[in-house]
Design a protein around this motif. Structure first.
Motif: not given
Length: 191
Positions: A42-43, A55-59, A91-109
């Protein structure tokens, strides 16, 4: 009566590993990455707050760790400026991305674009104050329990304080975004 030594999981693993006389050959990092790329993940975007800014990053290396108490973990690089900034708050929050959020994956990576990551991204605060990204498949809000250094990465263990799925509460949460062999895609149920 003979004295019985106390055996813990940790010293049992240490003993077994130290008694091994076999040294495996080194693993080529390219081969390692290629083989592990065959395991779909998952992303997520792991988010936090630094100086009252998001702040945040793709994991992709995220996992459930314990049900009781509820704990999760993720694996950032030891040289990550984003993790360094986020870690200070605990503290942190894990946001499980939807398949409609691929642009965010690359943006935060991407590296060196921390100030641009939340531009045009809708979010609200979790109970710990960490960002929940709108329309994520699920979010898991955590307080840092422990951080372990493991090679060129940390393993961050978080105690879950709040979580939710199905962002629009319609009973049909969005489908997750998946990463497989260097590409992004969706999920289709086989039955």
């Amino acid at each position: 009566m003979a004295e019985v030594a106390s055996v813990t999981r940790r010293n049992l693993v240490s003993t077994v590993m130290s008694e091994s006389d076999h040294t495996p050959p080194p693993i080529d990092p390219k081969d390692f990455r290629n083989v592990l790329g065959h395991f779909p993940t998952g992303v997520t975007i792991v988010s936090g707050i630094h100086d009252d800014e998001p702040v945040g990053f793709t994991i992709g290396s995220f996992t459930s760790v314990s049900l009781d108490p509820p704990m999760v973990g993720f694996v950032p690089q030891t040289n990550s400026a984003t993790w360094e900034a986020m870690a200070k708050r605990g503290a942190f929050c894990v946001n499980v991305l939807s398949r409609d959020q691929a642009d965010l994956c690359w943006k935060f990576a991407k590296s060196d674009n921390e100030s641009e990551r939340y531009v045009d991204v809708d979010w609200h605060r979790a109970p710990t104050g960490s960002p929940i990204i709108d329309r994520a498949v699920a979010w898991i809000d955590c307080e840092v329990e422990e951080v372990y250094e493991m090679g060129d990465h940390f393993f961050v263990l978080g105690r879950v304080v709040a979580l939710e799925a199905d962002a629009d509460h319609d009973g049909n949460g969005p489908f997750p975004l998946l990463f497989f062999k260097g590409t992004l895609g969706g999920f289709e149920s086989e039955g």
